[in-house]
Design a protein around this motif. Structure first.
Motif, mmCIF file in Angstrom:
data_model
loop_
_atom_site.group_PDB
_atom_site.id
_atom_site.type_symbol
_atom_site.label_atom_id
_atom_site.label_comp_id
_atom_site.label_asym_id
_atom_site.label_seq_id
_atom_site.Cartn_x
_atom_site.Cartn_y
_atom_site.Cartn_z
ATOM 1 N N MET A 9 0.845 -1.212 0.000
ATOM 2 C CA MET A 9 0.000 0.000 0.000
ATOM 3 C C MET A 9 0.874 1.254 0.000
ATOM 4 O O MET A 9 0.638 2.197 -0.756
ATOM 5 C CB MET A 9 -0.912 0.010 1.237
ATOM 6 N N THR A 43 -9.127 -3.391 -0.956
ATOM 7 C CA THR A 43 -8.496 -4.242 0.047
ATOM 8 C C THR A 43 -9.544 -5.034 0.821
ATOM 9 O O THR A 43 -10.647 -4.542 1.079
ATOM 10 C CB THR A 43 -7.614 -3.412 1.011
ATOM 11 N N ALA A 90 -5.493 -0.093 5.481
ATOM 12 C CA ALA A 90 -5.152 0.917 4.466
ATOM 13 C C ALA A 90 -5.389 2.350 4.944
ATOM 14 O O ALA A 90 -4.826 3.286 4.382
ATOM 15 C CB ALA A 90 -5.963 0.654 3.202
#
Ligand code: G3P
Ligand code: MG
Length: 238
Positions: free
Chosen positions: A213, A226, A232
């Motif tokens: 990421m 995701t 994230a």
């Protein structure tokens, strides 16, 4: 696409399939409660006319049913357990659950009328006050995506890519797409740069590793799909 002030869009994949049975109302709600800015789910047009939130062509992996979804009657499908007692949802049930809390990426899995059928449903939600930019409709099946675009030109579309095309992001500009949704296996900086030069956002699927990421964000990617939205969010300034 509206994502508040977030500079790195966190899109819950199949809701949040790392935390709940994929493509169920529970997974969508979980993704939202975990803080995803958007949720993605897959839609198939069933022969009896319903738009079902489901990924695979067959029932075996994610339900207690067997065989192809398209050959199972609607009543039987609705009696199946899609995990933790969840039913296979319809598109309308998914949208009613989401209730404009987050953006919605609808991936067209089937062709042959799916785009037009989805456009018909989304038109009702637009009429009820949903902003068009809170939707993103995407597909690997680009002719079907074009059918959708013609039926609902005000709703942004995203081109799904599972490889690197010869003309880079050319198909996205040809389709007037707002986004290129790209497999993490094929993140070529030249493709990312070409998409951005044509004012297309780039979202990468499916990214569950925080180091990946971080690297994608550094490359200028606009967000990730995701299974774990919670992982994230720290890469996103809101
Ligand atoms: O839309 C991004 C991603 O969901 C595409 O692949 O197979 O997970 O539907 P898949
Ligand atoms: Mg999908």
């Amino acid at each position: 696409m509206g994502a508040g002030n977030s500079d790195f869009l966190v899109i819950g994949h199949r809701g949040a399939r790392g935390h709940a049975p994929e493509n169920t109302l529970l997974a969508l709600d979980t993704g939202i409660l975990l803080g995803a800015h958007w949720v993605e789910f897959d839609v198939q047009l069933h022969p009896e006319g319903a738009l079902l939130v489901f990924h695979d062509l067959t029932l075996d992996r994610t339900t207690n049913g067997k065989g192809p979804l398209q050959q199972c009657d609607f009543a039987t499908l609705r009696g199946l357990d899609a995990g933790q007692g969840q039913q296979i949802p319809t598109l309308e049930e998914a949208l009613d659950l989401i209730e404009q809390r987050v953006g919605v990426n609808i991936e067209l899995k089937t062709a042959e009328g799916t785009g037009e059928a989805v456009a018909g449903v989304l038109r009702q939600y637009l009429d009820a006050g949903w902003p068009a930019e809170r939707f993103l409709v995407s597909s690997f099946h680009l002719p079907e995506l074009w059918e959708f675009h013609q039926a609902a030109p005000e709703i942004p579309i995203g081109v799904l890519l599972g490889g690197v095309p010869l003309d880079w992001a050319g198909c996205a500009t040809e389709l007037q797409a707002a986004a290129v949704n790209l497999s993490s296996e094929f993140v070529d900086p030249r493709l990312v740069a070409d998409a951005k030069a044509h004012d297309c956002k780039v979202y990468v699927y499916t990214v569950n590793d925080p180091a990946e990421m971080r690297a994608l964000r550094a490359l200028g990617v606009d967000g990730v799909f995701t299974d774990y939205p919670d992982r994230a969010l720290k890469f996103s300034r809101t």
